[in-house]
Design an enzyme around this catalytic site. Sequence first.
Site, mmCIF file in Angstrom:
data_model
loop_
_atom_site.group_PDB
_atom_site.id
_atom_site.type_symbol
_atom_site.label_atom_id
_atom_site.label_comp_id
_atom_site.label_asym_id
_atom_site.label_seq_id
_atom_site.Cartn_x
_atom_site.Cartn_y
_atom_site.Cartn_z
ATOM 1 N N LYS A 1 0.846 -1.199 0.000
ATOM 2 C CA LYS A 1 0.000 0.000 0.000
ATOM 3 C C LYS A 1 0.883 1.250 0.000
ATOM 4 O O LYS A 1 2.016 1.200 0.478
ATOM 5 C CB LYS A 1 -0.864 0.018 1.270
ATOM 6 C CG LYS A 1 -1.972 -1.013 1.320
ATOM 7 C CD LYS A 1 -2.722 -0.924 2.652
ATOM 8 C CE LYS A 1 -3.840 -1.959 2.735
ATOM 9 N NZ LYS A 1 -4.934 -1.742 1.774
ATOM 10 N N ARG B 1 -10.154 -11.751 2.174
ATOM 11 C CA ARG B 1 -10.993 -12.815 1.595
ATOM 12 C C ARG B 1 -10.249 -14.152 1.601
ATOM 13 O O ARG B 1 -10.872 -15.207 1.643
ATOM 14 C CB ARG B 1 -11.438 -12.415 0.184
ATOM 15 C CG ARG B 1 -10.329 -12.265 -0.812
ATOM 16 C CD ARG B 1 -10.709 -11.398 -2.011
ATOM 17 N NE ARG B 1 -10.790 -9.981 -1.655
ATOM 18 C CZ ARG B 1 -11.124 -9.005 -2.502
ATOM 19 N NH1 ARG B 1 -11.450 -9.288 -3.750
ATOM 20 N NH2 ARG B 1 -11.167 -7.757 -2.101
HETATM 21 N N1 BES Z 1 -7.893 -4.020 4.706
HETATM 22 C C1 BES Z 1 -8.161 -3.595 3.391
HETATM 23 C C2 BES Z 1 -9.490 -2.889 3.234
HETATM 24 C C3 BES Z 1 -9.646 -1.578 3.952
HETATM 25 C C4 BES Z 1 -9.474 -0.403 3.280
HETATM 26 C C5 BES Z 1 -10.043 -1.536 5.265
HETATM 27 C C6 BES Z 1 -9.668 0.791 3.919
HETATM 28 C C7 BES Z 1 -10.238 -0.345 5.916
HETATM 29 C C8 BES Z 1 -10.055 0.833 5.241
HETATM 30 C C9 BES Z 1 -8.168 -4.786 2.455
HETATM 31 O O1 BES Z 1 -7.346 -5.845 2.814
HETATM 32 C C10 BES Z 1 -7.692 -4.303 1.122
HETATM 33 O O2 BES Z 1 -6.555 -3.934 1.047
HETATM 34 N N2 BES Z 1 -8.590 -4.281 0.132
HETATM 35 C C11 BES Z 1 -8.287 -3.836 -1.164
HETATM 36 C C12 BES Z 1 -8.759 -4.892 -2.126
HETATM 37 C C13 BES Z 1 -8.192 -4.770 -3.518
HETATM 38 C C14 BES Z 1 -6.708 -5.035 -3.504
HETATM 39 C C15 BES Z 1 -8.886 -5.769 -4.409
HETATM 40 C C16 BES Z 1 -8.990 -2.510 -1.392
HETATM 41 O O3 BES Z 1 -10.104 -2.318 -0.902
HETATM 42 O O4 BES Z 1 -8.400 -1.650 -2.036
HETATM 43 MN MN MN Z 2 -5.370 -5.607 2.100
#
Ligand code: BES
Ligand code: MN
Length: 501
Positions: free
Chosen positions: A280, A354
Amino acid sequence: MQLTVSQGNIAEQVTDCIVVNLFEGVTEPGGATGALNQVLDGAIQNLIASGDFTGKVGSTAVLYTNGKIPAARVLVVGLGKADKFDFQKARKAAAVAYKAVSKLKGVKQYATIVHGTGIGNLEATKAAQALAEGTLAAAYQAPNYKREKPENGPQQGTIVEFDAAKIAAIRTGVQTGQNMAAAIGHARDYINEPPNVLYPEELARRAQKLATEVGLQCNVLDEAAMRALGMNILLAVSSGSEREAQFIILEHAPAGTEQQQPIILVGKGVTFDTGGISIKPWDGMWLMKDDMGGAAAVLGAMEAIARLNVGRRVIGVAACVENMPDGKAFRPGDILTGITGKTAEILSTDAEGRLILADALGYVARYNPVAVVDLATLTGAIGVALGPHAAGLFTNNGNVQAKLMASADRTGERLWPMPMYDEYMDAIKSDIAEVKNSGGRTQGVATSAKFIEHFTEGYPWAHLDIASMVWTQSESEPTTPKGATGYGVRLLVDFVQTFDL
Ligand code: BES
Ligand code: MN
Ligand code: ZN
């Protein structure tokens, strides 16, 4: 914060501040507020007549008693319109009052009446529960690592009731509220703790300790145990971390329910989500300590369920890992096979929630559950869709959906139903595995739910995407200080308490 219940006249309390209430539109206060008004020679009536205070929900006014009663100050809290009053408003009024009293200089203790048992028509036990729950939720203090601790609000509150016949009911309600608040406070703690303090093994230790304190069975699977079970999708997410993954299982089975088909609550417990190799960006990454908000809600709910002695069998599962990039980390392109034998292609190591749920939901099938509800901070996309005002509810089971929606309604922990069309599956079809873990830029919420559904077999299931609900920066809700909200605890407790299968 200590709450005690006492029979007596609120006006006679020897304390720093007295809290009474007023419904909107009332010009001649009755009950305890009315009695106090008389002792104060009509001061509350004058306040209303001035127009400065109308009794709106969330409003407060301070009066100075000029030596007419032992307490130097009176705080009047608005309850809104009597016909709109309910448990949630009572909870909120208690929190508003606590926050207002905290702002008064030198108030270390206060006395309050129970809100809403008169014309509010709330039954005394429920009203007292709301009072305790709201007060303690507002008084919550997050773990703090400053050497000089911030100043506290009042640490002592006395709940005063004149009618001796109501005292027993009020004590029962306060006890329930205290139990709920303890569980919500712990759920908030788990989330607020920094990720170097709270990692999978630390959360497992806290779960073990909790289990002995409140009477739950606790079993923790370590990585060796998970490997033996074939939980290789979950383990892949953990493989870049120096911290061991932990699979926490808490069981509540009151005598006689050991053979009952359990309700199972499953929580995503990513104690820190860097994104892994699909790393990230730096800004905002610190907040990924809240990526175990699902696990926190499940542990909090199990704590409350045990403390309240809920009369059915419930199992809580927290799938805990840390998602880190490293030479041993899993990669985009990897194919993984987990506990169900189904294969998954990795497109992004940041779509890790997931993946751990795939194995967690595969694991729980062995219990022959009557229903499984998972909670996960799964996608940023749910916040884009719903904002910080509701979690997304995904399910193919109308019965579970109706029950969850009813619980959301009663508790104010909102859910909004999201679609589960078969067509969403098209986006996550893989050329070389059964499913892939990301469907690309669009339809991100639905495809995440579709991915998880693929691993749920043999039981009614619902998925709650709580990513936008677990944390608040705004302090706009009086019951919720900045930081972790504890979202999901009250929702899940209500759900299992009212589930009738
Ligand atoms: N933990 C994150 C989702 C999240 C985002 C939680 C903001 C709380 C606040 C999750 O693991 C993630 O990174 N999701 C990605 C999925 C994508 C890579 C398909 C997302 O939402 O960008
Ligand atoms: Mn994630
Ligand atoms: Zn995540």
